[in-house]
Design an enzyme around this catalytic site. Structure first.
Site, PDB file in Angstrom:
ATOM      1  N   SER A 131       0.828  -1.201   0.000  1.00 18.11           N
ATOM      2  CA  SER A 131       0.000   0.000   0.000  1.00 18.11           C
ATOM      3  C   SER A 131       0.870   1.262   0.000  1.00 18.11           C
ATOM      4  O   SER A 131       1.613   1.495  -0.950  1.00 18.11           O
ATOM      5  CB  SER A 131      -0.973  -0.044   1.188  1.00 18.11           C
ATOM      6  OG  SER A 131      -1.989   0.911   1.072  1.00 18.11           O
TER       7      SER A 131
ATOM      8  N   ASP B  43     -10.075  -5.651  -3.397  1.00 16.48           N
ATOM      9  CA  ASP B  43      -9.500  -4.594  -2.563  1.00 16.48           C
ATOM     10  C   ASP B  43     -10.395  -3.357  -2.626  1.00 16.48           C
ATOM     11  O   ASP B  43     -10.598  -2.781  -3.703  1.00 16.48           O
ATOM     12  CB  ASP B  43      -8.093  -4.271  -3.080  1.00 16.48           C
ATOM     13  CG  ASP B  43      -7.298  -3.371  -2.166  1.00 16.48           C
ATOM     14  OD1 ASP B  43      -7.884  -2.470  -1.539  1.00 16.48           O
ATOM     15  OD2 ASP B  43      -6.064  -3.548  -2.099  1.00 16.48           O
TER      16      ASP B  43
ATOM     17  N   HIS C 267      -7.266  -6.162   0.741  1.00 17.07           N
ATOM     18  CA  HIS C 267      -6.091  -5.332   1.018  1.00 17.07           C
ATOM     19  C   HIS C 267      -5.311  -5.808   2.241  1.00 17.07           C
ATOM     20  O   HIS C 267      -4.333  -5.188   2.625  1.00 17.07           O
ATOM     21  CB  HIS C 267      -6.556  -3.880   1.255  1.00 17.07           C
ATOM     22  CG  HIS C 267      -5.496  -2.837   1.120  1.00 17.07           C
ATOM     23  ND1 HIS C 267      -4.913  -2.499  -0.087  1.00 17.07           N
ATOM     24  CD2 HIS C 267      -4.904  -2.023   2.046  1.00 17.07           C
ATOM     25  CE1 HIS C 267      -4.030  -1.541   0.090  1.00 17.07           C
ATOM     26  NE2 HIS C 267      -3.994  -1.232   1.383  1.00 17.07           N
TER      27      HIS C 267
END
Length: 281
Positions: free
Chosen positions: A149, A225, A258
């Site tokens: 991320s 995600d 995620h």
């Protein structure tokens, strides 16, 4: 000088959590390193892992499940914190998760009050490797870098700007075009000011578009995600890679989100990807 916070044996190697005084961030920084059993015979090549928003050095080390493969191959891993910390370190005035503490974005801030502490780019590229080189049997001349991320953004931009320092780069669900998403716009405008030319120095798509040298690159993205469409913008990176001929391996996985459930599923692929390039160095 470092302060050892804990030492734990794992897969024949050792996980060591430590702190040290950072000259660039003007605070005490905490990090963790995994040393494989092979360090008894020689220095180990190193993978730097950069975590995402709200995380610290513990998230990857406790949740990713990377130690078995790293111990088998002889790969050291270091996981630094995601931002400076301390009572004197400024935070988001509203206490939001996406800026300030836990959200250093792996850049060098130029705007007050952030510029006194938020120098995470210099910390990752220079200071942390120097600390590791002095205190641990790792080969900081033979490194790769990875992240998730915000940390995927950090890994990609740092590698693209320092191709001679890293043998390879990978990312899970990276923020690909921070200049075009809310997370990046908030961080860049506060840390760097309003000049978007300064923002482009920390944007993966902009760096590749500007001709950054190609490195072996692996990116994994879960298609379930919730941040993919509005914050991660993988489609922009795919378009830039196609336009410029940048040869990145980009894999998409239906059903994965995620979280570290996603990372732990594919982390061994990343460990072995980096090892293939590190052992050839």
């Amino acid at each position: 000088m470092i302060n050892i916070l804990s030492r734990t044996k794992v897969f024949g190697g050792e996980h060591i959590r430590f702190s040290h005084e950072s000259q660039v961030n003007n605070c005490t920084m905490t990090a963790a390193v995994f040393l494989p059993p092979q360090i008894r015979e020689s220095q180990a090549p190193l993978l730097i892992w950069l975590s995402g928003l709200t995380c610290n050095d513990e998230n990857f080390m406790t949740k990713a499940g990377a130690f078995r493969a790293a111990a088998e191959l002889g790969l050291a891993i270091v996981a630094p914190d995601t931002s400076p910390r301390g009572e004197h370190v400024p935070d988001d005035p509203e206490g939001a998760y996406d800026f300030g503490l836990g959200a250093g974005f792996y850049l060098n801030a130029t705007q007050a009050p952030w510029d006194e502490n938020y120098q995470m780019y210099d910390y990752i590229v220079s200071e942390l490797p120097d600390v590791l080189d002095e205190h641990f049997p790792v080969d900081t001349d033979n490194m790769s870098i990875s992240g998730h991320s915000m940390g995927g953004h950090g890994a990609l931009t740092i590698a693209l700007k320092n191709p001679s320092r890293f043998q390879s780069v990978s990312a899970f669900a990276p923020i690909c075009a921070p200049m075009d998403c809310a997370w990046g716009e908030k961080a860049f405008s506060n840390y760097l000011g309003d000049n978007e030319e300064d923002w482009a120095k920390y944007d993966t798509c902009a760096l590749i578009e500007a001709g950054a040298p190609e490195l072996p690159t692996l990116i994994d993205q879960g298609l379930a995600d919730s941040f993919l469409e509005e914050q991660l913008l993988l489609d922009e990176l795919e378009a830039v890679c196609e336009d410029t001929g940048y040869n990145a391996i980009i894999r998409k996985h239906p059903g994965y989100d995620h979280s570290y459930f996603f990372i732990s599923t594919f982390i061994e692929d990343h460990i072995r990807f980096h090892w293939d390039h590190l052992r050839q160095a």
